[in-house]
Scaffold this active site. Sequence first.
Site, mmCIF file in Angstrom:
data_model
loop_
_atom_site.group_PDB
_atom_site.id
_atom_site.type_symbol
_atom_site.label_atom_id
_atom_site.label_comp_id
_atom_site.label_asym_id
_atom_site.label_seq_id
_atom_site.Cartn_x
_atom_site.Cartn_y
_atom_site.Cartn_z
ATOM 1 C CB SER A 162 -0.962 -0.054 1.192
ATOM 2 O OG SER A 162 -1.938 0.944 1.112
ATOM 3 C CG ASP A 265 -6.613 -1.683 -4.238
ATOM 4 O OD1 ASP A 265 -6.781 -0.473 -4.001
ATOM 5 O OD2 ASP A 265 -5.712 -2.351 -3.708
ATOM 6 C CG HIS A 295 -6.182 -1.098 -0.332
ATOM 7 N ND1 HIS A 295 -5.173 -1.006 -1.261
ATOM 8 C CD2 HIS A 295 -5.664 -0.615 0.831
ATOM 9 C CE1 HIS A 295 -4.093 -0.487 -0.700
ATOM 10 N NE2 HIS A 295 -4.368 -0.246 0.563
#
Length: 322
Positions: A162, A265, A295
Amino acid sequence: METLHLVDSAARGAVAQTPPFDLDRDTLPEFRSAVLAAYAQLAPPGPTPPEVRTVPGPAGAPGVRVLVYQPAATRPAGAKAPAVLYLHGGGFVVGTPDMMDAFSRALADEHGAVVVAVDYRLAPETPFPGPVEDCYAALTWLVAQADALGVDASRIAVVGHSAGGGLAAALALLARDRGVYALAGQVLIYPMLDARTGTPAAPVDNPTTGNFQWTRPMNRFGWGALGGDAGPDAIPPERRGHYSPALAADVTRLSPAFIAVGSVDLFLEESVAYALRLSRAGVPVELHVYDGGVHGFDLFPGPLREQLAADVRAAMRRMLAT
């Protein structure tokens, strides 16, 4: 647009029960506590704690806390291990390397690697360039201490989830630009690459993405916190890629990249676009899009998590090979 039906069935129930967080400066302390609590439950630490060190930070800045993981297997006398610099996620505003203890330990044991997980400073308390410079300082220390750590300095890969994936990409650009260190590879797991995503300036706004786990408002807050009050326009052009890798003017001469992202995502479009830019620039790149992945989809048990783990493992073996 209703998109729950697009989410992987193994995660759909949990995702449906997790409402988006209303993230701002007032709610940030609550969000930080919630994220750490969630990781403690979903990815509890292993029984063997890492070595904790504080390494020299960027010029004029505090030292950087790092966690050092040695592989469980004993190396033959005189043999050097590959190394991994690991950068945790959290939207630039939350998290510690401790919450990814199990992942870092697995990296060390599966690849016989020394893993250095970086506790970079968080925004908004520390805006750009503080976090990426902390990561560069940790890389500097890792290379300098390679012999003491038993590391082959020519086999260092950077890995991040991320926001950590975004910092990993930014670090690869920064290392290339400064011309001091050559990375063996960059593993970007659903990376946060483009400060424009979720804003009117976004190159593409895909309505099937970003409705769960990490949303457009959350993304705007994370990038706003990292950019500081002046925002990205105040960042010199030559440094914009170190802030938001998608804004880099030049992506040539970078280390080989592995990029993974879920199909629902928020970071789908920017991940695919960055992979294509790398390919067009002659950078070896491997891109995976996981059908139904939200995500952080690897936090949910199921085939997608297992497939991502296998794909990352294979990519790391190639990058860290002698």
